[in-house]
Design a protein around this motif. Structure first.
Motif, mmCIF file in Angstrom:
data_model
loop_
_atom_site.group_PDB
_atom_site.id
_atom_site.type_symbol
_atom_site.label_atom_id
_atom_site.label_comp_id
_atom_site.label_asym_id
_atom_site.label_seq_id
_atom_site.Cartn_x
_atom_site.Cartn_y
_atom_site.Cartn_z
ATOM 1 N N GLY A 67 0.863 -1.121 0.020
ATOM 2 C CA GLY A 67 -0.187 -0.067 -0.135
ATOM 3 C C GLY A 67 0.804 1.303 -0.063
ATOM 4 O O GLY A 67 0.305 2.211 -0.685
ATOM 5 N N ASP A 68 2.188 1.064 0.509
ATOM 6 C CA ASP A 68 2.880 2.314 0.425
ATOM 7 C C ASP A 68 3.447 2.460 -0.995
ATOM 8 O O ASP A 68 3.616 1.605 -1.809
ATOM 9 C CB ASP A 68 4.181 2.093 1.327
ATOM 10 N N HIS A 69 3.516 3.674 -1.366
ATOM 11 C CA HIS A 69 3.674 4.129 -2.755
ATOM 12 C C HIS A 69 5.132 3.388 -3.497
ATOM 13 O O HIS A 69 5.160 2.983 -4.402
ATOM 14 C CB HIS A 69 4.167 5.812 -2.854
ATOM 15 N N GLU A 70 6.205 3.404 -2.481
ATOM 16 C CA GLU A 70 7.505 2.796 -2.863
ATOM 17 C C GLU A 70 7.570 1.083 -2.365
ATOM 18 O O GLU A 70 8.637 0.717 -2.668
ATOM 19 C CB GLU A 70 8.586 3.633 -2.274
ATOM 20 N N PHE A 71 6.495 0.517 -2.190
ATOM 21 C CA PHE A 71 6.811 -0.823 -1.628
ATOM 22 C C PHE A 71 7.343 -1.780 -2.899
ATOM 23 O O PHE A 71 6.746 -1.650 -3.979
ATOM 24 C CB PHE A 71 5.107 -1.320 -1.328
ATOM 25 N N GLU A 72 8.203 -2.445 -2.335
ATOM 26 C CA GLU A 72 8.853 -3.375 -3.403
ATOM 27 C C GLU A 72 10.046 -2.562 -4.296
ATOM 28 O O GLU A 72 10.571 -3.195 -5.057
ATOM 29 C CB GLU A 72 7.701 -4.240 -4.094
#
Length: 233
Positions: A168-173
């Motif tokens: 859900g975080d914008h920079e996830f992965e």
């Protein structure tokens, strides 16, 4: 005790700064307190008592004769007004749905179009569990989760604390030296809402100390917030 510690730290920081009479005066906040001993019953809001409290509050805040005049001195019928609630603790400890309903009804009576009023918080699940979607359906206004609206690449702030990004975080992965240092603002806040009315209750927070308007609005508006709540030890 945590709230007192934060307050004292703030006073100490102010005292450390040199004070001069030539220092420009900042804008002054106006605070209005509205009380009604019959407004709640066993922590549950009595819906019939709330509209009058909202009217007293907004008219006294703005020094206007009617709630319509009061609201239109703060917002226009062209604004998209976001009613920021704090729904995580539920309807009895978080923002009381009866208060949000009364504010929405007062804005509608002032002439704001229903589709330009948004009741919002970060999580759709929390909003639904607290009963806000029912209010939206009944009054014809929108209920939106900021996390579901996506995050704005062009609107963020940076902090040296690197977050452990979650789904859900914008920079996830994503990977890179600066990944996790930024918190991105929800597109709901940066691209849709033009005025925000915060209806946060004042609560204890085990990590932040106090959960109120600033905490609720900040955490509800951006991603990558776990870094500010977890104990680094």
């Amino acid at each position: 005790m945590a709230w007192l510690a934060i307050s004292c730290a703030g006073l100490a920081a102010l005292a450390a700064e040199p004070f001069t009479s030539s220092r420009p005066a900042g804008p002054k906040a106006r605070v209005v307190i509205v009380e009604d001993r019959e407004a709640t019953d066993s922590f549950r809001a009595r819906a019939e008592r709330i509209p009058a409290m909202v009217e007293r509050g907004v008219t006294n805040l703005t020094s206007k004769a009617t709630s319509r005049e009061a609201w239109l001195s703060l917002v226009s019928t062209q604004d998209v007004v976001g009613i920021k609630v704090y729904s995580v603790p539920g309807p009895n400890s978080g923002t009381r749905p009866a208060v949000a309903r009364a504010v929405v009804e007062s804005l509608l009576a002032a002439g704001l179009p229903p589709k330009q009023i948004i009741i919002w918080d970060k999580s759709e699940r929390d909003l639904r569990r607290a009963g806000y979607f029912e209010i939206g359906d009944e009054l014809g206004v929108r209920v939106e989760a900021s996390a579901s609206a996506g995050y704005d690449d062009a609107s963020s702030y940076t902090n040296s604390i690197i977050g452990s990004l979650v789904w859900g975080d914008h920079e996830f992965e994503l990977t890179g030296p600066d990944i996790g240092k930024r918190s991105f603002v929800s597109k709901l806040v940066s691209q849709q809402i033009t005025k925000i009315i915060s209806l946060a209750p004042l609560l204890n927070h085990n990590s932040a100390g106090v959960s109120g308007n600033l905490y609720g609005l900040a955490v509800g508006s951006v991603d990558n917030t776990m870094r500010f709540e977890l104990d680094p030890g």
